[in-house]
Design an enzyme around this catalytic site. Structure first.
Site, short mmCIF file in Angstrom:
data_model
loop_
_atom_site.label_atom_id
_atom_site.label_comp_id
_atom_site.label_asym_id
_atom_site.label_seq_id
_atom_site.Cartn_x
_atom_site.Cartn_y
_atom_site.Cartn_z
N ASN A 19 43.40 -0.16 -9.82
CA ASN A 19 44.01 1.18 -9.82
C ASN A 19 45.50 1.08 -10.06
O ASN A 19 46.10 0.01 -9.88
CB ASN A 19 43.85 1.85 -8.44
N ASP A 21 48.65 2.71 -8.20
CA ASP A 21 48.95 3.45 -6.97
C ASP A 21 50.22 4.28 -7.16
O ASP A 21 51.28 3.74 -7.52
CB ASP A 21 49.15 2.48 -5.80
N LYS A 48 41.34 -2.26 -4.82
CA LYS A 48 40.97 -3.33 -3.88
C LYS A 48 40.60 -4.64 -4.58
O LYS A 48 40.97 -5.72 -4.12
CB LYS A 48 39.82 -2.86 -2.99
N ASN A 51 43.84 -6.14 -6.02
CA ASN A 51 44.72 -6.59 -4.93
C ASN A 51 44.23 -7.93 -4.37
O ASN A 51 45.03 -8.84 -4.09
CB ASN A 51 44.73 -5.57 -3.78
N THR A 231 38.10 -7.20 10.94
CA THR A 231 39.56 -7.16 11.05
C THR A 231 39.93 -6.00 11.98
O THR A 231 39.34 -4.92 11.92
CB THR A 231 40.25 -7.03 9.69
N GLY A 233 43.28 -4.85 12.60
CA GLY A 233 44.68 -4.47 12.41
C GLY A 233 45.62 -5.39 13.16
O GLY A 233 45.45 -6.62 13.14
N GLY A 236 44.34 -8.36 15.31
CA GLY A 236 43.83 -9.62 14.78
C GLY A 236 42.47 -9.48 14.10
O GLY A 236 42.18 -8.46 13.48
N THR A 259 49.38 -0.74 3.72
CA THR A 259 48.47 -0.57 2.58
C THR A 259 48.08 -1.94 2.05
O THR A 259 48.95 -2.78 1.78
CB THR A 259 49.17 0.22 1.43
N ALA A 260 46.78 -2.16 1.90
CA ALA A 260 46.25 -3.40 1.33
C ALA A 260 46.39 -4.62 2.23
O ALA A 260 46.21 -5.75 1.78
CB ALA A 260 46.87 -3.70 -0.05
N ALA A 261 46.67 -4.40 3.54
CA ALA A 261 46.66 -5.54 4.48
C ALA A 261 45.29 -6.20 4.45
O ALA A 261 45.17 -7.43 4.40
CB ALA A 261 46.97 -5.06 5.89
N GLY A 262 44.25 -5.36 4.44
CA GLY A 262 42.89 -5.89 4.40
C GLY A 262 42.63 -6.64 3.10
O GLY A 262 41.94 -7.66 3.09
N ASP A 263 43.18 -6.15 2.00
CA ASP A 263 42.98 -6.83 0.71
C ASP A 263 43.66 -8.19 0.70
O ASP A 263 43.10 -9.18 0.23
CB ASP A 263 43.53 -5.98 -0.44
P1 ATP Z 1 43.99 -1.57 4.82
O1 ATP Z 1 42.89 -0.56 4.66
O2 ATP Z 1 45.32 -0.97 5.22
O3 ATP Z 1 44.09 -2.54 3.70
P2 ATP Z 1 42.24 -2.73 6.76
O4 ATP Z 1 41.92 -1.63 7.72
O5 ATP Z 1 41.22 -3.13 5.78
O6 ATP Z 1 43.63 -2.48 6.07
P3 ATP Z 1 43.28 -4.21 8.98
O7 ATP Z 1 42.25 -4.54 9.97
O8 ATP Z 1 44.22 -3.09 9.29
O9 ATP Z 1 42.58 -4.05 7.57
O10 ATP Z 1 44.20 -5.49 8.72
C1 ATP Z 1 43.71 -6.69 8.13
C2 ATP Z 1 44.44 -7.85 8.74
O11 ATP Z 1 45.84 -7.73 8.42
C3 ATP Z 1 44.39 -7.92 10.26
O12 ATP Z 1 43.24 -8.61 10.73
C4 ATP Z 1 45.69 -8.65 10.59
O13 ATP Z 1 45.50 -10.06 10.44
C5 ATP Z 1 46.64 -8.16 9.49
N1 ATP Z 1 47.45 -7.02 9.98
C6 ATP Z 1 47.19 -5.70 9.80
N2 ATP Z 1 48.13 -4.94 10.39
C7 ATP Z 1 49.00 -5.79 10.96
C8 ATP Z 1 50.21 -5.63 11.73
N3 ATP Z 1 50.69 -4.43 12.04
N4 ATP Z 1 50.84 -6.75 12.13
C9 ATP Z 1 50.38 -7.99 11.81
N5 ATP Z 1 49.26 -8.21 11.10
C10 ATP Z 1 48.57 -7.13 10.68
O1 RIB Z 2 43.26 -1.18 -0.12
C1 RIB Z 2 44.36 -0.57 -0.72
C2 RIB Z 2 43.97 0.00 -2.05
O2 RIB Z 2 43.06 1.05 -1.85
C3 RIB Z 2 45.12 0.62 -2.82
O3 RIB Z 2 45.78 -0.31 -3.65
C4 RIB Z 2 44.46 1.75 -3.58
O4 RIB Z 2 44.44 1.55 -4.96
C5 RIB Z 2 43.07 1.86 -2.99
O5 RIB Z 2 42.15 1.32 -3.85
#
Ligand code: ATP
Ligand code: RIB
Length: 312
Positions: A19, A21, A48, A51, A231, A233, A236, A259-263
């Site tokens: 995508n 963004d 995703k 990323n 995950t 957030g 951990g 954004t994209a922490a999970g990715d």
């Molecule tokens: P997103 O949808 O924003 O990409 P997500 O919901 O898929 O995220 P999260 O569980 O929020 O994923 O985060 C994935 C990993 O990123 C967590 O397990 C952790 O290791 C790290 N993380 C996320 N937020 C934080 C934070 N505030 N501080 C430190 N590490 C973080």
């Molecule tokens: O996980 C983050 C992503 O979700 C963003 O980059 C956006 O494009 C959406 O796909």
């Protein structure tokens, strides 16, 4: 040109979305009907699949990406960026009938976000496209997918890749509707990486604390997945499999944009698995990469490089 040692790395095939963004960093997230003035605009590469591919590639991964973009400026721009990231783009598809995927993202001053995605060409990545790219699966060791492409494509690929003996990893994001992730699909998955919300929807168990997270993970294993990482957030990530159950803490940082922490986590984890690390070590590596990513703005733009993670 890649060196010999790079060529010997296990090969990662990411199949997913790409995508562009459109992000507004705003004092707060708008409520329905509200106009929030005073934000700052950024346009960043996202999606995703892309990323996760970029996160793995920046950490030294041998990465190939299959995605579908529109035959438009955003699609051409993404293709160029993937090449600059040293990602193999030879199987990327272009759709003359749909625009490239776009995400509209708001990020507030507490690093919270809300996202709306117009999938465009991502929505036409079909099982027939994957069938036509079968060689890419044959040549890979690990196949990493998410749910921003059609579900039938994910199911088809998971079965095809697992029957070929590939390690199939699924990040079930965005959250699927209840019942969509069937036992038949999950039995082809070596590792599934949901966040709390996704784990709740898949398992039917509300995740509020450590015991409920373990119960949700165990339920997902009963449904067929071999290994589950939920995950959590800033709390951990929980690793659960037949041998162990372990909460691996996040690394405390000042988050500016999650954004994209999970990715980033999924891309880094996959790269660590490709290097032969244990799942526990891989989660620790991924937690470092994801912690760095939340201290920066954007999706792909926030993914760290290997040297940064190694000294973190
Ligand atoms: P997103 O949808 O924003 O990409 P997500 O919901 O898929 O995220 P999260 O569980 O929020 O994923 O985060 C994935 C990993 O990123 C967590 O397990 C952790 O290791 C790290 N993380 C996320 N937020 C934080 C934070 N505030 N501080 C430190 N590490 C973080
Ligand atoms: O996980 C983050 C992503 O979700 C963003 O980059 C956006 O494009 C959406 O796909």
């Amino acid at each position: 040109m890649k060196s010999n040692s790079q060529e010997n790395r296990k090969k990662i095939l990411v199949i997913g979305s790409s995508n562009t963004d459109m992000v507004i960093q705003s004092p707060h997230l708008p409520r329905p009907g509200e106009t929030v003035v005073g934000g700052t605009f950024f346009m960043n590469p996202g999606g995703k699949g892309a990323n996760q591919a970029v996160a793995a590639a920046r950490l030294g991964g041998n990465v190939r990406l299959i995605c579908k973009t529109g035959n438009d400026i955003f699609g051409h721009q993404s293709q160029q960026l993937f090449e600059e990231e040293d990602i193999d783009t030879s199987y990327i598809l272009s759709d003359n009938n749909s625009p490239s995927g776009v995400a509209l993202i708001f990020v507030d001053n507490k690093a919270e976000n809300c996202i709306a995605v117009a999938p465009g060409a991502n929505g036409s990545l079909s099982p027939a496209d994957i069938q036509a790219s079968e060689k890419a699966i044959d040549e890979s060791d690990i196949v990493l997918m998410q749910l921003e492409i059609p579900m039938e494509t994910v199911s088809f690929t998971a079965q095809l890749a697992s029957e070929k003996g590939k390690t199939v990893i699924l990040n079930p994001a965005p959250a699927p509707a209840p019942g969509v992730l069937t036992r038949e699909l999950l039995q082809h998955i070596y590792l599934i990486i949901p966040n709390e919300t996704e784990a709740e929807i898949i398992s039917g168990i509300t995740v509020t604390d450590y015991p409920s997270a373990v119960a949700a993970a165990r339920k997902i294993m009963e449904m067929g997945a071999n290994n589950v990482i939920i995950t959590l957030g800033s709390k951990g990530a929980l690793l659960c499999n037949a041998e162990s159950e372990e909460l691996i803490p996040a690394i405390p940082v000042k988050a500016v944009d999650t954004t994209a922490a999970g990715d980033c986590f999924c891309g880094a984890l996959t790269q660590a698995i490709a290097e032969g690390r244990t799942l526990g070590d891989a989660v620790k590596f991924a937690a470092k990469a994801a912690a760095i990513s939340v201290t920066r703005q954007g999706a792909q733009s926030s993914a760290p490089y290997r040297a940064e993670v190694d000294v973190f």
